[in-house]
Design an enzyme around this catalytic site. Sequence first.
Site, PDB file in Angstrom:
ATOM      1  CG  ASP A 117      -1.885  -1.152   1.228  1.00  0.00           C
ATOM      2  OD1 ASP A 117      -2.370  -1.506   0.142  1.00  0.00           O
ATOM      3  OD2 ASP A 117      -2.128  -1.718   2.317  1.00  0.00           O
ATOM      4  CG  LEU A 118       2.485   4.889  -3.017  1.00  0.00           C
ATOM      5  CD1 LEU A 118       3.918   4.385  -3.191  1.00  0.00           C
ATOM      6  CD2 LEU A 118       1.998   5.561  -4.291  1.00  0.00           C
ATOM      7  CG  ASP A 119       4.126   7.050  -0.044  1.00  0.00           C
ATOM      8  OD1 ASP A 119       5.256   6.559   0.135  1.00  0.00           O
ATOM      9  OD2 ASP A 119       3.854   7.794  -1.012  1.00  0.00           O
ATOM     10  CB  ALA A 120      -0.538   3.191   3.399  1.00  0.00           C
TER      11      ALA A 120
END
Length: 284
Positions: free
Chosen positions: A226-229
């Site tokens: 999950d991108l940048d999460a």
Amino acid sequence: MERRFRLVLSCPDRVGIVSMVSNFISSHGGSIADANQHSDPTCGYFFMRVEIEAKTLPFSLEALREAFAPIANSFSMDWEIHDSNRPKRVVLMASKESHCLADLLYRYHSEELFCEIPCVISNHEKLRSMVEWHGIPYFHVPVDADNKQAHFDKVEELILEHKADAVVLARYMQILPAGMCDHFPHRIINIHHSFLPSFAGARPYHQAHERGVKLIGATCHYVTEDLDAGPIIDQDVTRISHRDHPEDMVRLGRDVEKQVLARGLRWHLEDRVLVHGNKTIVFA
């Protein structure tokens, strides 16, 4: 610092965990040099980090692990024991921006970070001379926009070849595929500005300037699909005003990014970060 064994653990919370751990250590003549603990009532879990003076124990690290295993099993612990004298191997990755990479190389060169850096990987040639000045191998792995997987396959091959304990994305501007994130869980560290998700895409500081923001910051986190999460390790901010131009904001933002990334990496190297779900407990 004298050699220490670092015990880090998490388990369902119940009475007697601290007593059992401390009694185990003292029963073998071990001296606790530092200890931190946290009980989280929202998830019902207990977290602990203990540093033991290695010279006070009558056995090796492997023997310590073997002796502690029955206790860990009885409490259903997720646990690890690390040797403070063994430096972790950290592969750095970057693209074109140099500020985070240069800062980490300086801290490594000045022995502020206790680790080994076996190589730096980049999808551009731009930073080669700076890296090789430090005597560190530099691998340029270009990205073919029509076949990005070939790039990631080579990157993963280099990470495995250099036996990396951790990977740091020091402003590496490619999105890692899910398979690679899953292959190195809680071992890939990233840094980005803290405007997300408000100002995504190109020129975020210029977007923020147009909105008149008053705080800019940075987030250091573990990478997940999950991108940048992923789980956040550290964050920080600095205040700005209407007097600051976009160029000032970029400069101040870079300063925050360097500080937060270096701090997050140091905590990881010192086994101070415990991950539970998508959050962290940091015994800083």
